[in-house]
Design a protein around this motif. Sequence first.
Motif, mmCIF file in Angstrom:
data_model
loop_
_atom_site.group_PDB
_atom_site.id
_atom_site.type_symbol
_atom_site.label_atom_id
_atom_site.label_comp_id
_atom_site.label_asym_id
_atom_site.label_seq_id
_atom_site.Cartn_x
_atom_site.Cartn_y
_atom_site.Cartn_z
ATOM 1 N N ARG A 11 3.630 1.492 9.867
ATOM 2 C CA ARG A 11 2.975 1.507 8.674
ATOM 3 C C ARG A 11 3.750 1.466 7.542
ATOM 4 O O ARG A 11 4.931 2.392 7.312
ATOM 5 N N TYR A 12 3.846 0.363 6.576
ATOM 6 C CA TYR A 12 4.833 0.325 5.436
ATOM 7 C C TYR A 12 4.217 0.284 4.210
ATOM 8 O O TYR A 12 3.006 0.103 4.056
ATOM 9 N N ARG B 3 3.122 -5.426 12.923
ATOM 10 C CA ARG B 3 2.686 -4.954 14.442
ATOM 11 C C ARG B 3 2.459 -5.889 15.335
ATOM 12 O O ARG B 3 2.830 -5.512 16.541
ATOM 13 N N ARG C 220 0.880 -1.381 0.072
ATOM 14 C CA ARG C 220 0.013 0.135 0.067
ATOM 15 C C ARG C 220 1.052 1.144 0.135
ATOM 16 O O ARG C 220 1.707 1.159 0.909
ATOM 17 N N GLN D 62 0.664 -9.800 5.935
ATOM 18 C CA GLN D 62 -0.718 -10.176 7.039
ATOM 19 C C GLN D 62 -0.622 -11.604 6.828
ATOM 20 O O GLN D 62 -0.190 -12.256 5.873
ATOM 21 N N ARG E 251 -14.918 -0.177 9.751
ATOM 22 C CA ARG E 251 -13.850 -0.718 8.851
ATOM 23 C C ARG E 251 -13.762 -0.072 7.638
ATOM 24 O O ARG E 251 -14.693 0.524 6.880
ATOM 25 N N GLU F 182 1.426 4.190 1.173
ATOM 26 C CA GLU F 182 0.887 4.876 2.471
ATOM 27 C C GLU F 182 2.299 5.801 2.883
ATOM 28 O O GLU F 182 3.329 5.490 2.502
ATOM 29 N N VAL G 127 -4.241 -4.168 15.613
ATOM 30 C CA VAL G 127 -3.201 -5.185 15.148
ATOM 31 C C VAL G 127 -3.871 -6.184 13.977
ATOM 32 O O VAL G 127 -3.251 -6.700 13.260
#
Length: 448
Positions: A139-140, A328, A131, A145, A276, A133, A299
């Motif tokens: 936040r990377y 995280r 992503r 995941q 969400r 961002e 998380v």
Amino acid sequence: MSDSKENISDPIKKNPPKPAKLVGVKGMNDLLPADSFIWEKLERSLISLAKTYGYQNIRTPILENTGVFLRGIGEVTDIVEKEMYSFEDRLNGEQLTLRPEGTASVVRACVEHNLLYDGPRRLYYIGPMFRHERPQRGRYRQFHQFGIEALGFSGPEIDAEIILMSQRLWDDLGVSGLRLEINSLGNEVERLAHRTALVEYFETNQALLDEDSLRRLKLNPLRILDTKNPSMQDMVEKAPRLIDFLGEESLSHFDQLQEILKANNVVFKINPRLVRGLDYYNLTVFEWITDQLGAQGTVAGGGRYDPLIERMGGKPAPACGWAMGIERIVELMKEQDIVEDRSTQCDVYVLHSGGKTVVPAMVSAEVLRSAGVDVMVHASPDGKVSSFKSQMKKADASGALFALIIGENELETNSFLLKDLRKSGDQFSYQMEDLLDKVIDAIVSQSD
Ligand code: ATP
Ligand code: MG
């Protein structure tokens, strides 16, 4: 001769410019050995967790046709609006996107391969997501995941199952201080009634909306509730609540979920503002949040996405799932100091004195490895034989329990020395034919 003279007189040839250092892409991290052992430990726990609940692994490509995410995630979402790495493959003009999340890809694969033809599926995945961002702690731009997808199930017991799974994971890992928030987004009709009331409310409060929210007012007003703008919090707090628009069926689904969670001692809080960031959710949504990671405290999160499979071109089927950010949770494990000391590289470190001793050193190591012992053989960085003192230092640093030494003397007498590096420091000489027995005995007796 004349060539070499020229070389010396030409300063550029004499001192050629050093090649510039290459660096990785901003926001995309290397995982180095100092941390990778934590990831490996976590990955083992995740795979074992999935197995405990009967979930099977699925691996989809990192690249998908962009349409998979446009349709799967929804066009008015943070991800699709501003976070996707999308590009045209210049070799054939295809529009491609690096996957920003796992669910859309998993559903695409299930539809494509008709995986639900003989009933529901319980699936899990682990892998990188992308992503665009602003990189910061937690936040990377490439992150990882672990995700669970339970496809083809409609009952609240599956919503409960996937939440119980996450609770079990925190317990297995020993992480604490995570709180669970849940909410129900109801069905489409209920959301529409709520949406109408919400738009009316926001229109009467239009003066308080920021630019982002004004745009969302027409496209996706629910997302305004997700705002992090502090000056809007008060107004958002008082907005009509979706939960007050839920009908009997949705409420009963939500109640049953809560009942199962309570009976299993899972502590949760209902957060009527939890919506969400993705478009495809209905009924149950949930998030696991900590205060120990600064601003990036969520998380894991998930929920039910009954409309998605049909939207992705499959036969209508309900589904739910959740995803956890690996960076995280690793950060949290470190924060809470529950990571064991760095794991050892091997059980036995083999020292030798070069020359003819290299052969028995290499053969002994293979014999031990075949018996399940982890072995490193000393190798010098420059091709010269390292002193036993410096080899012993390496042996110690490797975390090995024992040093196995084969010098000139041992070569002559067909023997080896075994030195206990961790407890007694004692060193004994044994015959080579007893290698396996003696080493395994020693390892077993040390672990007692
Ligand atoms: P956030 O509100 O923090 O942006 P999100 O709602 O976008 O999170 P999800 O799409 O629900 O996140 O993804 C599930 C989990 O993946 C998050 O709870 C988080 O742990 C992790 N995650 C999401 N985006 C990133 C990122 N850019 N870097 C690291 N982890 C991330
Ligand atoms: Mg996000």
